[in-house]
Design an enzyme around this catalytic site. Structure first.
Site, PDB file in Angstrom:
ATOM      1  CG  ASP A  95      42.250  44.224  45.832  1.00  0.00           C
ATOM      2  OD1 ASP A  95      42.304  45.467  45.965  1.00  0.00           O
ATOM      3  OD2 ASP A  95      42.227  43.435  46.788  1.00  0.00           O
ATOM      4  CB  VAL A  96      40.011  41.353  40.150  1.00  0.00           C
ATOM      5  CG1 VAL A  96      40.422  40.321  41.192  1.00  0.00           C
ATOM      6  CG2 VAL A  96      38.538  41.707  40.298  1.00  0.00           C
TER       7      VAL A  96
END
Length: 494
Positions: free
Chosen positions: A418-419
């Protein structure tokens, strides 16, 4: 040592001031502040820990000297003092054993467990003070608890119970005993708001009526709301949850410090509470989310879960091997490594450091890029890299290194999803839209270590980086992949 002069100076009940104790607590408070300052940087964290240990030692010894149990005739109750020291010894042994045995990858759940104990301690102190208020010096001769003490007691037991039950759920999620996915109860917002309103109303009513049913109802509802607040929160929001519970535990300790008339508890609790609140704010900013939205329900709880459950589009992607990765990185000038929770789960930090060491021997410039919410607690990646003896000057936060990806020959992403997802910038319908990300897509080549192409991150969103022309997917266990790359770099893997 003769306790009598100290006890005489401390006599006078709740709120009495012993000047020597006040000075000792002031010194311990200063040491706690220095500890927080030291813990703000990996390079000074050991020194910060030492300051914190020294401050806590001074605070505990001072409290024992000024609050030693006394007999009916005013002498020191040696049996009671021995019991306290035995309890401290048992706790110290348990702490030492846990600290030596706990794996660094299990640190988030250990922190959650410690928070739960702080909350439970606050509940126990508040309950003891309520059941015997005159022994704590917070009641008149008729046994009526002072109004201000009722406020302190009500807040302390409410915050402590919420901290305990919330931390238990956080521990179960982090430890894998409970699903890390958000658990959405029907009508949860109405239930939560109603329960919180009831707690606040009863704490206010407690100032007028100290009946047992009021006190124990507040306690029960506070335990309940702790569970209800944390179960809807997904794994991606765990860094915020951990820092939030840290803040709660501090405020609970501070409230009990007022009840006990203990300056050290007030100072320590206020420091922990305020620093935890600031950290929660920083974590929320790193995710571009409001604190209320985190507490209201899990990261991508409804929309993302629905998206994750839908049909995933099949798109072409480029597979690669450890040999391919070793060749590409050995030919590079600049490599940026991006670790994530997958690295932590695979315990690949030592193999990753060995890989970086091999690259540096071949003249490659290696740096590590850390996202503030990578992992399951604030600083999770920093802790793991420090445990693997990665030099501090090679580790950079998002804002310090994000601009360097455009000049990087290779971005090596290991277990982060996600990051690094560009959807946070491009897709307004995405549950992670607006979250600052590490711009790995700007690197000339992206090597992405992932267990399989079937899974998505905690937010339930597919990552476009997987399918870019310059991306090579390295599928498999993160530790085994890093080990294989090390072998290939050293020549033994050919």
């Amino acid at each position: 040592m003769d306790f009598q002069p100290i006890l005489a100076a401390a006599a006078g009940g709740h709120g009495a001031v012993n000047p020597w104790a006040a000075i000792a607590y002031l010194v311990s408070g200063i040491l706690f502040i220095l500890a927080l300052r030291g813990l703000s940087s990996p390079a000074s964290s050991r020194r910060g820990n030492r300051y914190g240990m020294a401050g806590m030692t001074i605070a505990v010894v001072t409290t024992l000297l000024t609050h030693a149990p006394v007999t009916v005739d005013g002498g020191v109750d040696s049996i009671g003092l021995v019991e306290i020291l035995v309890a401290i010894g048992i706790g110290a042994v348990i702490g030492i054993v846990m600290a030596r045995k706990i794996a660094m990858t299990a640190m988030p759940q250990l922190v959650a467990a410690f928070h739960s104990l702080v909350g439970l301690a606050a509940v126990a102190v508040a309950a003891a003070a309520y059941l015997n208020p005159q022994a704590f010096g917070i009641a008149d001769a008729a046994g009526q608890i002072f109004t201000v003490s009722r406020v302190e007691m009500g807040l302390g037991i409410a915050i402590g119970a919420i901290t305990f039950s919330g931390s238990v759920i956080a521990f179960l999620k982090l430890n894998g005993n409970m699903s890390g996915a958000p658990i959405m109860l029907p009508g949860r917002h109405v239930i939560n708001l109603g329960t919180l309103a009831a707690i606040i109303g009863l704490v206010a009513y407690f100032t007028f009526d100290q009946s047992p049913w009021v006190f124990w109802t507040v306690t029960g509802l506070s335990f309940l709301i702790g569970f209800l607040l944390i179960i809807p929160i997904g794994g991606a929001d765990m860094p915020v949850v951990v820092s939030m519970l840290n803040s709660y535990s501090g405020w609970a300790a501070a409230a009990m410090g007022f009840t006990l008339g203990n300056t050290a508890m007030i100072i320590t609790g206020a420091l922990v509470g305020s620093s935890g609140a600031i950290l929660s704010y920083i974590m929320c900013r790193a995710m571009n989310r409001s604190f209320i939205s985190v507490i209201a329900g899990g990261f991508g709880g409804d929309d993302a879960a629905a998206g994750a459950g839908g049909t995933k589009e099949q798109r072409p992607w480029k597979p690669g091997s450890a040999d391919d990765a070793a060749f590409l990185m050995s030919q590079a000038e600049n490599v940026i490594i991006v670790p994530g929770y997958g690295m932590a789960v695979a315990q690949a930090q030592h193999a990753l450091r060995e890989m970086a060491d091999q690259l540096k021997k071949e003249g490659v410039n290696v740096k590590y890029a850390i996202h503030p919410v990578a992992g399951r607690m604030p600083g999770h990646m920093n802790v793991l890299l420090a445990e693997a003896n990665v030099p501090y000057d090679e580790v950079f936060e998002l804002e310090d290194i994000n601009g360097e990806f455009a000049q990087a020959d290779v971005a090596f992403v290991i277990g982060a999803n996600d990051v690094t997802n560009p959807a946070a910038k491009t897709d307004k319908t995405s549950p992670i839209y607006g979250m600052p990300i590490l711009d790995v897509a700007n690197a000339k080549t992206v090597l992405f270590v992932k267990r399989s192409m079937g899974g998505v991150g905690y937010a339930g969103v597919d990552n476009d980086v997987f399918y870019m022309d310059q991306t090579m997917m390295l599928l498999g266990d993160a530790k085994k992949m890093a080990d294989d790359i090390v072998k290939a770099l050293s020549g033994s893997g050919h």
